[in-house]
Structure formats: C-alpha cells, structure tokens
Scaffold this active site. Structure first.
Site, PDB file in Angstrom:
ATOM      1  N   ARG A 101       0.890  -1.176   0.000  1.00  0.00           N
ATOM      2  CA  ARG A 101       0.000   0.000   0.000  1.00  0.00           C
ATOM      3  C   ARG A 101       0.913   1.206   0.000  1.00  0.00           C
ATOM      4  NH1 ARG A 101      -5.466   1.637   3.294  1.00  0.00           N
ATOM      5  NH2 ARG A 101      -6.249   0.037   1.897  1.00  0.00           N
ATOM      6  N   HIS A 128      -7.343   0.967  -6.512  1.00  0.00           N
ATOM      7  CA  HIS A 128      -7.637   0.137  -5.337  1.00  0.00           C
ATOM      8  C   HIS A 128      -8.365  -1.126  -5.824  1.00  0.00           C
ATOM      9  CE1 HIS A 128      -8.026  -1.029  -1.316  1.00  0.00           C
ATOM     10  NE2 HIS A 128      -8.888  -0.164  -0.847  1.00  0.00           N
ATOM     11  N   GLN A 131     -10.351  -3.596  -3.482  1.00  0.00           N
ATOM     12  CA  GLN A 131     -11.658  -3.080  -3.087  1.00  0.00           C
ATOM     13  C   GLN A 131     -12.693  -3.393  -4.172  1.00  0.00           C
ATOM     14  OE1 GLN A 131     -12.653  -1.464  -0.144  1.00  0.00           O
ATOM     15  NE2 GLN A 131     -14.634  -1.880  -1.044  1.00  0.00           N
ATOM     16  N   ASP A 220     -17.282   7.647  -1.971  1.00  0.00           N
ATOM     17  CA  ASP A 220     -16.051   7.487  -1.182  1.00  0.00           C
ATOM     18  C   ASP A 220     -15.690   8.867  -0.632  1.00  0.00           C
ATOM     19  OD1 ASP A 220     -13.723   6.469  -0.058  1.00  0.00           O
ATOM     20  OD2 ASP A 220     -12.566   6.592  -1.915  1.00  0.00           O
ATOM     21  N   CYS A 260     -16.692   2.237   0.331  1.00  0.00           N
ATOM     22  CA  CYS A 260     -15.590   1.320   0.646  1.00  0.00           C
ATOM     23  C   CYS A 260     -15.159   1.429   2.106  1.00  0.00           C
ATOM     24  CB  CYS A 260     -14.416   1.594  -0.277  1.00  0.00           C
ATOM     25  SG  CYS A 260     -13.761   3.249  -0.098  1.00  0.00           S
ATOM     26  N   ARG A 288     -14.370  -8.217   1.531  1.00  0.00           N
ATOM     27  CA  ARG A 288     -12.926  -8.039   1.358  1.00  0.00           C
ATOM     28  C   ARG A 288     -12.203  -9.339   1.737  1.00  0.00           C
ATOM     29  NH1 ARG A 288     -10.537  -3.054   1.050  1.00  0.00           N
ATOM     30  NH2 ARG A 288      -8.825  -4.431   0.438  1.00  0.00           N
TER      31      ARG A 288
HETATM   32  N1   CP Z   1     -11.635   0.105   2.167  1.00  0.00           N
HETATM   33  C1   CP Z   1     -10.366   0.023   2.593  1.00  0.00           C
HETATM   34  O1   CP Z   1      -9.433  -0.280   1.839  1.00  0.00           O
HETATM   35  O2   CP Z   1     -10.203   0.278   3.923  1.00  0.00           O
HETATM   36  P1   CP Z   1      -8.832   0.388   4.706  1.00  0.00           P
HETATM   37  O3   CP Z   1      -8.186   1.687   4.333  1.00  0.00           O
HETATM   38  O4   CP Z   1      -9.247   0.354   6.155  1.00  0.00           O
HETATM   39  O5   CP Z   1      -7.946  -0.777   4.354  1.00  0.00           O
HETATM   40  N1  NVA Z   2      -9.971   6.941  -1.404  1.00  0.00           N
HETATM   41  C1  NVA Z   2      -9.623   6.494  -0.074  1.00  0.00           C
HETATM   42  C2  NVA Z   2      -9.872   5.048   0.070  1.00  0.00           C
HETATM   43  C3  NVA Z   2      -9.555   4.470   1.412  1.00  0.00           C
HETATM   44  C4  NVA Z   2      -9.822   3.001   1.491  1.00  0.00           C
HETATM   45  C5  NVA Z   2      -8.173   6.834   0.200  1.00  0.00           C
HETATM   46  O1  NVA Z   2      -7.326   6.603  -0.679  1.00  0.00           O
HETATM   47  O2  NVA Z   2      -7.870   7.330   1.281  1.00  0.00           O
END
Ligand code: CP
Ligand code: NVA
Length: 302
Positions: A101, A128, A131, A220, A260, A288
C-alpha cells in the site's frame, strides 16, 4: 511466471468471473478448511493507514495456512532510504508474495518489476483493485448479476473510482460517475476502459442525473490519504455531491448504497443513509475477506 495484481487489467474477464465464483464458494464454506499456502509467509508493506485491507488479508492468509508479516516502512530500512528495488529483491528471498500500500502507482510498479514474487496492490493514489473485487462480489450477491447493473458513483474521481471503472469495463457494469470539474477519474483509466472494456461508462457533473435509475449508489471520501493539503477546497467543491436521502430518491426503489469505508458522516454521506436500510457497507467490507482469499489462491496456486 509470477502473476501480480496491480490493477483489474491483470485478470482476464474469465479469470475475474472465476475468482468471484470461488469467493462465493469460500464464503459459503466450500473447501473452506483447505490450507493451500501452508508453511508460507506473505508480507504486507503498508505506507498508509489501513483497517480493512490489512485485517482482511491477515485473516485470509492465516485461513489459507500461511503467515502474514506486517511491515511499517518507518521501521524498515525502506524508511531510511533503502531503494524500492533492493527491498523488493530481498523480500522476494523470504516471502511467497507481497502486498504493498503506497502513494504513487509508479512506486508499486517499480516494486513489482524488481520483485521475484507476486505483488498485490493494497491501494495506491490511483488504484484500489482489491476493493473493486469485493464491490463486484457484493453487487453480484445483491443483484444476481453484474452485466447491465447500473452503478452511480458520486464524488471524487479517486483510486476507488478508477478501479470501479476498470471493474465495470471487465464485467459489463453500466457505470455513471458524477464528479466536479478538476476531480474527474484518471483520463487514461477512462480511455482504456472505453476502448478495451465492455462496460458502458459515462462521466457527468450532476449527481442527481447520475443517480437516476441507479441500482447501486456508491461514494467514497472527499479527501483521500495523502490529499490533506487541499482539504478545505475539496470540502467546498464536493458539498453538492453528498449522498443523502434526497439524492437516493432519484435512484431505483430497490437501490443499495455502497461505500468502501472509512466514511466521513456528514461529508460524502449522511449518517441516515450510511446507517440506513439500503446501506450494504458491512457486507461489502466482509467481502474483502472472501475475495482476498480467492485472489491469494488464484495468484499463488501451483
Ligand atoms: N476500504 C479500505 O481499503 O479500507 P482500509 O483503508 O481500512 O484498508
Ligand atoms: N480513497 C480512499 C480510500 C480508502 C480506502 C483513500 O485513498 O484514502
């Protein structure tokens, strides 16, 4: 040859459908006790915070018989300037796969180029895909099909939106996005999805127009991780894009609401809607886990 999962394009439409069917089986308990990864170790290198991605994958890895090793880059040599390439090469000598990540998508691509083992995108600034797998499974469960289901995505054209576009293109969703000017999805993502995919993807400005006849209303956060600097301007620009009861009234009577998570109640979505009867966000979050297991099985089989 190793298989990475950096975007939805890394799975063929057939592989994606098979993965979703496998996730449904795993959720239903079919072969759920099989431990195909017994004795292996999988790394999670997370440069941003996470609840769902981290925990669902750690549980998935455990349930498949393997060990998860979570790494905070600040506590590794990566945080002191060791290169991405050297980190990827070395970790590949210990681990069966790595989840990363991170910020720029090119950082993930660089890691994957140098990694001898499969790399999974656990979120970048622009994608992502894990997701999106859970999103597809949730829509399939609730609507019985993916083909032609109309999804309205309201708000920021961010990483979640980009992956939803790619998912739509892969399975034939009808996706209508409403984003303010300057906050649209990545034009290259849109272009490729329209050229190579089979979904019907439309970009609008008006949230109510996008929500019209929708089977699913998706939103989101307005300020993603790493975008904190532009926060005040974003909160102002996105105000008309809130998912609330008034917007939901434009959708089909049996439309469901997806997010999400994490959510910011009172910003992109009201508490009333997020906690209301049409919200399926917890089912989505649970999925997930099932899709993580199916993905790991698929990438690491053999
Ligand atoms: N939806 C999602 O990826 O959540 P987190 O940031 O908690 O992993
Ligand atoms: N768009 C958000 C998603 C988190 C799961 C971010 O990148 O922070």
């Amino acid at each position: 040859m190793k298989r990475d999962f950096l975007t939805l394009w890394d799975l063929s439409p057939q592989e994606l459908q098979a993965l979703l069917r496998r996730a449904q089986q795993l959720k239903a308990g079919v072969d759920a006790s099989a431990c195909p990864l017994i004795g292996q170790s999988i790394g999670l290198l997370f440069e941003k915070a996470s609840t769902r991605t981290r925990v669902s994958f750690e549980v998935a890895i455990y349930q498949l018989g393997a060990q998860a090793i979570y790494m905070n880059p600040q506590e590794t040599q990566l945080g002191r300037g060791e290169s991405i390439a050297d980190t990827a090469r070395v970790l590949g000598r210990y681990l069966r796969a790595v989840l990363l990540r991170t910020f720029g998508h090119e950082r993930l691509e660089e890691f994957a180029r140098h990694s001898p083992v499969p790399v999974i995108n656990a979120l970048t600034d622009t994608h992502h895909p894990c997701q999106a797998l859970a999103d597809l499974l949730t829509i399939l469960e609730l609507k019985g099909t993916l083909e032609g289901v109309r999804v309205a995505y309201i708000g920021d054209g961010n990483n979640v939106a980009n992956s939803l576009i790619e998912a739509a293109a892969r399975v034939g969703l009808e996706l209508v996005l409403a984003c303010p000017e300057g906050y649209e999805p990545d034009p290259f993502v849109l272009e490729r999805a329209r050229q190579e995919g089979r979904g019907d993807i439309l970009l609008l400005r008006e949230p109510k127009e996008a929500a019209g006849r929708a089977d699913v209303v998706y939103t989101d956060v307005w300020v993603s991780m790493g975008q904190e600097e532009g926060r005040a301007e974003r909160l102002k620009r996105f105000r008309p894009y809130q998912v609330n009861e008034e917007l939901l009234a434009c959708a089909k009577a049996d439309a469901v609401v997806m997010h999400c998570l994490p959510a910011h109640r009172g910003q992109e979505i009201t508490s009333e809607v997020l906690d209301g009867p049409r919200s399926v966000v917890l089912q989505q979050a649970e999925n997930r886990l099932h899709t993580a297991k199916a993905l790991l099985e698929f990438l690491l089989k053999g």
